[in-house]
Write an enzyme that holds these catalytic residues in place. Structure first.
Site, PDB file in Angstrom:
ATOM      1  N   HIS A   1     -36.507  35.163 -48.854  1.00 50.38           N
ATOM      2  CA  HIS A   1     -36.011  34.493 -47.656  1.00 50.38           C
ATOM      3  C   HIS A   1     -36.997  34.723 -46.509  1.00 50.38           C
ATOM      4  CE1 HIS A   1     -33.477  33.505 -44.223  1.00 50.38           C
ATOM      5  NE2 HIS A   1     -32.767  32.780 -45.073  1.00 50.38           N
TER       6      HIS A   1
ATOM      7  N   GLU B   1     -37.157  26.117 -46.661  1.00 51.37           N
ATOM      8  CA  GLU B   1     -36.613  26.505 -45.349  1.00 51.37           C
ATOM      9  C   GLU B   1     -37.738  26.764 -44.353  1.00 51.37           C
ATOM     10  OE1 GLU B   1     -32.974  28.605 -44.576  1.00 51.37           O
ATOM     11  OE2 GLU B   1     -33.230  29.677 -46.448  1.00 51.37           O
TER      12      GLU B   1
HETATM   13  O1  G3P Z   1     -30.575  31.004 -45.664  1.00 46.81           O
HETATM   14  C1  G3P Z   1     -30.113  30.035 -44.792  1.00 46.81           C
HETATM   15  C2  G3P Z   1     -30.631  30.197 -43.457  1.00 46.81           C
HETATM   16  O2  G3P Z   1     -31.870  30.786 -43.288  1.00 46.81           O
HETATM   17  C3  G3P Z   1     -30.431  29.018 -42.579  1.00 46.81           C
HETATM   18  O3  G3P Z   1     -29.949  29.565 -41.443  1.00 46.81           O
HETATM   19  O4  G3P Z   1     -28.691  29.693 -39.407  1.00 46.81           O
HETATM   20  O5  G3P Z   1     -30.355  27.882 -39.722  1.00 46.81           O
HETATM   21  O6  G3P Z   1     -28.224  27.820 -41.013  1.00 46.81           O
HETATM   22  P1  G3P Z   1     -29.260  28.664 -40.328  1.00 46.81           P
END
Ligand code: G3P
Length: 221
Positions: A93, A141
């Site tokens: 992550h 991400e």
């Molecule tokens: O692992 C999911 C995360 O990093 C996304 O976070 O708070 O942007 O939904 P958020």
């Protein structure tokens, strides 16, 4: 893990820690049951056991280490999260990056234990590298959008599309995306881009009404 899927990353938010983790996981289970959409709770190591005992939806660890039984004080043993009730784990992550060699070895350890691996990648370059390690899922991400409630699927669709293309040159690993996902339309858009679902944290954990937030997410699936 069935797809399409919504993986709720509980991170270390207070609203998703200890008793609150159980409460949130129960809301996830309720909405999963009603909507028939797969919802996964990725919880802190210390909460795996109590959450897994309280709900029937899949429970994931947020990280495991590449270690075996023995002298490893403070590390997270994959066997231990499995025995506590986790059926999978996030890895690499943005908030817990791993060296590629360690990541590859950790994925292989998880495979032996039949722990599902969801490996995060920041962009197409990293996605192409992690695809070679053959995890069960790759989650794209972009770190700069995490926690902003501005969805990657809406504002950075090219990162998702180009990452999927880069992964396809290497493997058929299903792809998820995350960062800033805020509502059902963001989820719909993510699926239209070719993903099998999303990872989400802020919009669920910090919602005043967890159930309502979750219901909104599954609305168009
Ligand atoms: O692992 C999911 C995360 O990093 C996304 O976070 O708070 O942007 O939904 P958020």
């Amino acid at each position: 893990m069935r797809t399409p899927v919504i993986i709720v990353n509980f991170k270390t938010y207070q609203q998703a820690t200890g008793k609150n983790a159980v409460k949130l996981a129960k809301a996830c289970e309720k909405v999963a049951k009603e909507s028939k959409v797969e919802i996964v709770a990725a919880v802190q190591t210390a909460d795996i056991s109590k959450v897994a005992n309280a709900v029937k939806i899949p429970v994931f660890a947020q990280h495991v280490d590449k270690i075996s039984y023995g002298k490893n004080t403070g590390f997270i043993l994959p066997e231990s999260v499995k025995k506590s009730g986790a059926s999978g784990t996030l890895l690499n992550h943005a908030e817990h990056k791993l060296d590629y060699k360690i990541l590859k070895d950790t994925i292989n350890s998880c495979k032996k234990l039949k722990l599902t691996t969801v490996v995060c990648a920041a962009n197409k370059k990293e996605a192409a590298v992690v695809a070679k390690f053959k995890p069960n899922f790759i989650a794209v991400e972009p770190p700069e959008l995490i926690g902003k409630l501005v969805s990657v699927s809406k504002v950075e669709p090219d990162v998702v599309i180009s990452s999927i293309a880069a992964i396809r040159k290497v493997s058929s690993t299903p792809v998820l995306c995350g960062a800033g996902v805020a509502n059902g339309e963001d989820v719909k858009k993510a699926i239209e881009l070719g993903t099998k679902g999303v990872l989400i944290a802020t919009a669920v954990t910090k919602a005043k009404n967890h159930e309502a937030a979750l219901k909104g997410l599954v609305k168009y699936i």
